[in-house]
Design a protein around this motif. Structure first.
Motif, PDB file in Angstrom:
ATOM      1  N   SER A  22       0.881  -1.091   0.043  1.00 10.36           N
ATOM      2  CA  SER A  22      -0.144  -0.173   0.001  1.00 10.36           C
ATOM      3  C   SER A  22       0.739   1.300  -0.080  1.00 10.36           C
ATOM      4  O   SER A  22       1.952   1.323   0.727  1.00 10.36           O
ATOM      5  N   ASP A  23       0.473   2.340  -0.663  1.00  6.31           N
ATOM      6  CA  ASP A  23       0.887   3.499  -0.647  1.00  6.31           C
ATOM      7  C   ASP A  23      -0.014   4.664  -0.885  1.00  6.31           C
ATOM      8  O   ASP A  23      -1.408   4.319  -1.091  1.00  6.31           O
ATOM      9  N   ARG A  24       0.266   6.038  -0.955  1.00 11.22           N
ATOM     10  CA  ARG A  24      -1.032   6.908  -0.804  1.00 11.22           C
ATOM     11  C   ARG A  24      -1.587   6.688  -2.201  1.00 11.22           C
ATOM     12  O   ARG A  24      -1.296   6.715  -3.124  1.00 11.22           O
ATOM     13  N   GLY A  25      -2.907   6.733  -1.944  1.00 14.68           N
ATOM     14  CA  GLY A  25      -4.000   6.411  -2.955  1.00 14.68           C
ATOM     15  C   GLY A  25      -4.086   4.979  -3.545  1.00 14.68           C
ATOM     16  O   GLY A  25      -4.876   4.725  -4.391  1.00 14.68           O
ATOM     17  N   GLU A  26      -3.047   4.351  -3.245  1.00 15.79           N
ATOM     18  CA  GLU A  26      -3.048   2.905  -3.693  1.00 15.79           C
ATOM     19  C   GLU A  26      -2.846   1.957  -2.737  1.00 15.79           C
ATOM     20  O   GLU A  26      -2.262   1.857  -1.693  1.00 15.79           O
ATOM     21  N   GLY A  27      -3.419   0.667  -2.761  1.00 14.58           N
ATOM     22  CA  GLY A  27      -3.318  -0.318  -1.343  1.00 14.58           C
ATOM     23  C   GLY A  27      -4.640  -1.115  -1.087  1.00 14.58           C
ATOM     24  O   GLY A  27      -5.797  -0.933  -1.941  1.00 14.58           O
ATOM     25  N   VAL A  28      -4.414  -1.267  -0.030  1.00 13.95           N
ATOM     26  CA  VAL A  28      -5.728  -2.214   0.650  1.00 13.95           C
ATOM     27  C   VAL A  28      -6.369  -1.330   1.857  1.00 13.95           C
ATOM     28  O   VAL A  28      -5.430  -1.127   2.848  1.00 13.95           O
ATOM     29  N   GLU A  29      -7.715  -0.882   1.970  1.00 15.49           N
ATOM     30  CA  GLU A  29      -8.111  -0.220   3.153  1.00 15.49           C
ATOM     31  C   GLU A  29      -9.271  -1.324   3.618  1.00 15.49           C
ATOM     32  O   GLU A  29     -10.123  -1.905   2.896  1.00 15.49           O
ATOM     33  N   VAL A  30      -9.017  -1.301   5.019  1.00 17.42           N
ATOM     34  CA  VAL A  30      -9.981  -2.157   5.759  1.00 17.42           C
ATOM     35  C   VAL A  30     -11.116  -1.506   6.034  1.00 17.42           C
ATOM     36  O   VAL A  30     -11.030  -0.546   6.819  1.00 17.42           O
ATOM     37  N   VAL A  31     -12.214  -1.940   5.849  1.00 15.25           N
ATOM     38  CA  VAL A  31     -13.411  -1.321   6.341  1.00 15.25           C
ATOM     39  C   VAL A  31     -14.008  -2.107   7.289  1.00 15.25           C
ATOM     40  O   VAL A  31     -14.594  -1.299   8.435  1.00 15.25           O
ATOM     41  N   GLN A  32     -13.992  -3.351   7.461  1.00 18.62           N
ATOM     42  CA  GLN A  32     -14.670  -4.059   8.549  1.00 18.62           C
ATOM     43  C   GLN A  32     -14.057  -5.241   8.814  1.00 18.62           C
ATOM     44  O   GLN A  32     -13.418  -6.057   7.829  1.00 18.62           O
ATOM     45  N   ASN A  33     -13.811  -5.609  10.099  1.00 10.86           N
ATOM     46  CA  ASN A  33     -13.146  -6.895  10.569  1.00 10.86           C
ATOM     47  C   ASN A  33     -13.483  -7.078  12.132  1.00 10.86           C
ATOM     48  O   ASN A  33     -13.493  -6.598  12.950  1.00 10.86           O
ATOM     49  N   GLU A  34     -14.546  -8.217  11.672  1.00 12.27           N
ATOM     50  CA  GLU A  34     -15.161  -8.699  13.105  1.00 12.27           C
ATOM     51  C   GLU A  34     -15.593 -10.143  13.217  1.00 12.27           C
ATOM     52  O   GLU A  34     -15.630 -10.951  12.275  1.00 12.27           O
ATOM     53  N   PRO A  35     -15.990 -10.780  14.316  1.00 16.84           N
ATOM     54  CA  PRO A  35     -16.190 -11.975  14.457  1.00 16.84           C
ATOM     55  C   PRO A  35     -17.435 -12.435  13.523  1.00 16.84           C
ATOM     56  O   PRO A  35     -18.424 -11.345  13.405  1.00 16.84           O
ATOM     57  N   PHE A  36     -17.767 -13.554  13.283  1.00 18.11           N
ATOM     58  CA  PHE A  36     -18.787 -13.752  12.520  1.00 18.11           C
ATOM     59  C   PHE A  36     -19.221 -15.379  12.798  1.00 18.11           C
ATOM     60  O   PHE A  36     -18.466 -16.202  12.653  1.00 18.11           O
ATOM     61  N   HIS A  40     -23.672 -23.141   9.508  1.00 20.12           N
ATOM     62  CA  HIS A  40     -23.335 -24.480   9.167  1.00 20.12           C
ATOM     63  C   HIS A  40     -21.639 -24.538   9.227  1.00 20.12           C
ATOM     64  O   HIS A  40     -21.283 -25.649   9.627  1.00 20.12           O
ATOM     65  N   HIS A  41     -20.810 -23.513   9.093  1.00 16.01           N
ATOM     66  CA  HIS A  41     -19.572 -23.390   9.072  1.00 16.01           C
ATOM     67  C   HIS A  41     -18.930 -23.191  10.708  1.00 16.01           C
ATOM     68  O   HIS A  41     -17.706 -23.076  10.942  1.00 16.01           O
ATOM     69  N   GLY A  42     -19.801 -22.414  11.531  1.00 13.45           N
ATOM     70  CA  GLY A  42     -19.527 -22.076  12.953  1.00 13.45           C
ATOM     71  C   GLY A  42     -19.098 -20.847  12.942  1.00 13.45           C
ATOM     72  O   GLY A  42     -19.146 -19.953  12.270  1.00 13.45           O
ATOM     73  N   ASN A  43     -18.072 -20.723  13.971  1.00 10.80           N
ATOM     74  CA  ASN A  43     -17.544 -19.189  14.424  1.00 10.80           C
ATOM     75  C   ASN A  43     -16.376 -19.115  13.341  1.00 10.80           C
ATOM     76  O   ASN A  43     -15.768 -19.893  12.958  1.00 10.80           O
ATOM     77  N   GLY A  44     -16.203 -17.951  13.033  1.00 11.03           N
ATOM     78  CA  GLY A  44     -15.140 -17.406  12.253  1.00 11.03           C
ATOM     79  C   GLY A  44     -15.140 -16.049  12.274  1.00 11.03           C
ATOM     80  O   GLY A  44     -15.704 -15.297  13.226  1.00 11.03           O
ATOM     81  N   GLN A  45     -14.600 -15.153  11.100  1.00 17.40           N
ATOM     82  CA  GLN A  45     -14.174 -14.026  10.933  1.00 17.40           C
ATOM     83  C   GLN A  45     -14.538 -13.228   9.679  1.00 17.40           C
ATOM     84  O   GLN A  45     -14.145 -13.929   8.763  1.00 17.40           O
ATOM     85  N   PHE A  46     -15.287 -12.219   9.635  1.00 17.21           N
ATOM     86  CA  PHE A  46     -15.387 -11.524   8.397  1.00 17.21           C
ATOM     87  C   PHE A  46     -14.862 -10.386   8.237  1.00 17.21           C
ATOM     88  O   PHE A  46     -14.582  -9.431   9.182  1.00 17.21           O
ATOM     89  N   THR A  47     -14.347 -10.076   7.013  1.00 17.17           N
ATOM     90  CA  THR A  47     -13.596  -8.912   6.811  1.00 17.17           C
ATOM     91  C   THR A  47     -14.114  -8.271   5.476  1.00 17.17           C
ATOM     92  O   THR A  47     -14.368  -9.037   4.456  1.00 17.17           O
ATOM     93  N   GLU A  48     -14.131  -6.997   5.508  1.00 18.54           N
ATOM     94  CA  GLU A  48     -14.369  -6.242   4.039  1.00 18.54           C
ATOM     95  C   GLU A  48     -13.342  -5.318   3.707  1.00 18.54           C
ATOM     96  O   GLU A  48     -13.004  -4.538   4.935  1.00 18.54           O
ATOM     97  N   LYS A  49     -12.984  -5.280   2.610  1.00 17.60           N
ATOM     98  CA  LYS A  49     -11.853  -4.440   2.347  1.00 17.60           C
ATOM     99  C   LYS A  49     -11.924  -3.774   1.042  1.00 17.60           C
ATOM    100  O   LYS A  49     -12.714  -4.309   0.107  1.00 17.60           O
ATOM    101  N   ARG A  50     -11.144  -2.527   0.596  1.00 17.02           N
ATOM    102  CA  ARG A  50     -11.431  -2.145  -0.508  1.00 17.02           C
ATOM    103  C   ARG A  50      -9.905  -1.929  -1.138  1.00 17.02           C
ATOM    104  O   ARG A  50      -9.174  -1.484  -0.269  1.00 17.02           O
ATOM    105  N   VAL A  51      -9.800  -2.573  -2.532  1.00 18.43           N
ATOM    106  CA  VAL A  51      -8.388  -2.448  -2.984  1.00 18.43           C
ATOM    107  C   VAL A  51      -8.410  -1.542  -3.922  1.00 18.43           C
ATOM    108  O   VAL A  51      -8.944  -1.794  -5.015  1.00 18.43           O
TER     109      VAL A  51
END
Length: 321
Positions: A22-36, A40-51
């Motif tokens: 990542s650099d200014r204006g380019e890269g990965v922005e993390v929008v959300q990161n939380e347990p989920f 069917h699959h049980g406990n996990g982690q959900f993430t949403e990012k903007r690339v």
């Protein structure tokens, strides 16, 4: 390494890799990161990012996308099984769907995705983190498994045939489905995306091995704290200043409120063009006009989202209930 160990290594590698790329204006922005929690699959982690990756696109792709362009990544991590989806509101007919399963073997399970893709034509691609070549611009001798030797584990250096002689050993199996249903560009775009995905997976898993001494002694709480701090630093690095990212240990929403995809995207892929591309409601549309997508004038608008198995250009079919 063993698949159980890689649960920590995967989280560490993704956070550090995203920050480095990542650099200014380019890269990965993390929008959300939380347990989920999934029924069917049980406990996990959900993430949403903007690339944000406009400058990394080939010239023929940059010609048809806005100057400010990003892909939305949504991931459900139920380790040792994960689901990752990539979509773009500007290109509603584009999507990438990746299912991953981790097992303690050297890539010998040829039927691991038979239930998810039994009727799907597939090309099987083996990736060797030590011997496969990577793009020269990404090469670092310190991250080359042929040269790296771990001080904490004694593992490495990996030579030709290492998969038959090293223990412990694990394999990351990935089923990659790319869809871009645009006449004239479909084959070219889908082949390009498959190559990019392969390169990213090769580089990321080489790094996970080469960085093993950095994460090997971490607990899950410690790697989550590293993830939180790194994500905030990455957002600032690319010029995004959202509220502090919260990575908690308790689910924020029950599974009855939201659900993740099972073996194929259950999240509907938007087929609506972004608001700034919509036709005015009071302007009649010619019936004879073809379906078109008009790009905004950038001068007028500045506002605007490991061996590996992957599929052909046919989309993954949702699993029946």
């Amino acid at each position: 390494m063993a698949a159980a160990q890689y649960k920590i290594g995967q989280l560490y590698m993704i956070s550090k890799h995203s920050h480095e790329q990542s650099d200014r204006g380019e890269g990965v922005e993390v929008v959300q990161n939380e347990p989920f929690e999934d029924p069917h699959h049980g406990n996990g982690q959900f993430t949403e990012k903007r690339v944000y990756l406009n400058s990394k696109l080939p010239s023929w792709a940059r010609a048809v996308v806005p100057k400010i362009f990003y892909v939305t990544e949504k991931a459900w991590n139920y380790y040792p099984y994960t689901i990752t989806e990539y979509t773009c509101s500007f290109l509603p007919k584009f999507s990438i769907h990746i299912e991953t399963k981790y097992e303690d073997n050297k890539g010998s399970n040829n039927s691991i995705f038979d239930n998810e893709a039994k009727d799907l034509e597939r090309e099987v691609c083996f990736i060797d983190i030590a011997c496969d070549e990577i793009p020269e611009r990404y090469y670092k001798e310190s991250e080359d498994p042929k040269h790296f030797k771990s001080e904490k584990t004694g593992r490495g250096q990996l030579r030709e045939g290492w998969r038959d002689s090293h223990q412990p050993i694990m394999c990351s199996y990935k089923l990659v489905t790319v869809k871009f249903e645009v006449w004239g560009l479909q084959t070219r775009v889908e082949q390009f995306v498959h190559k990019v995905v392969r390169d990213i997976l090769l580089i990321g898993h080489r790094q996970a091995f080469a960085w093993v001494d950095e994460w090997y002694d971490m607990t899950m709480d410690e790697v989550r704290e590293f993830e939180r701090a790194t994500q905030e630093a990455t957002n600032k690095k690319i010029g995004v200043f959202p509220p502090a990212i919260s990575i908690s240990s308790m689910p924020l929403l029950p599974s009855s409120v939201r659900s993740a995809p099972s073996s194929a995207p259950s999240t509907p892929l938007s087929t609506d063009a972004p608001e700034f591309l919509s036709l005015p409601k009071d302007r009649p549309r010619k019936k004879s006009a073809p379906e078109t997508l008009t790009l905004p004038d950038p001068e007028k608008k500045a506002t605007l989202n490991l061996p590996v198995t992957h599929s052909s250009d046919k989309p993954c079919r949702p699993k029946s209930e």
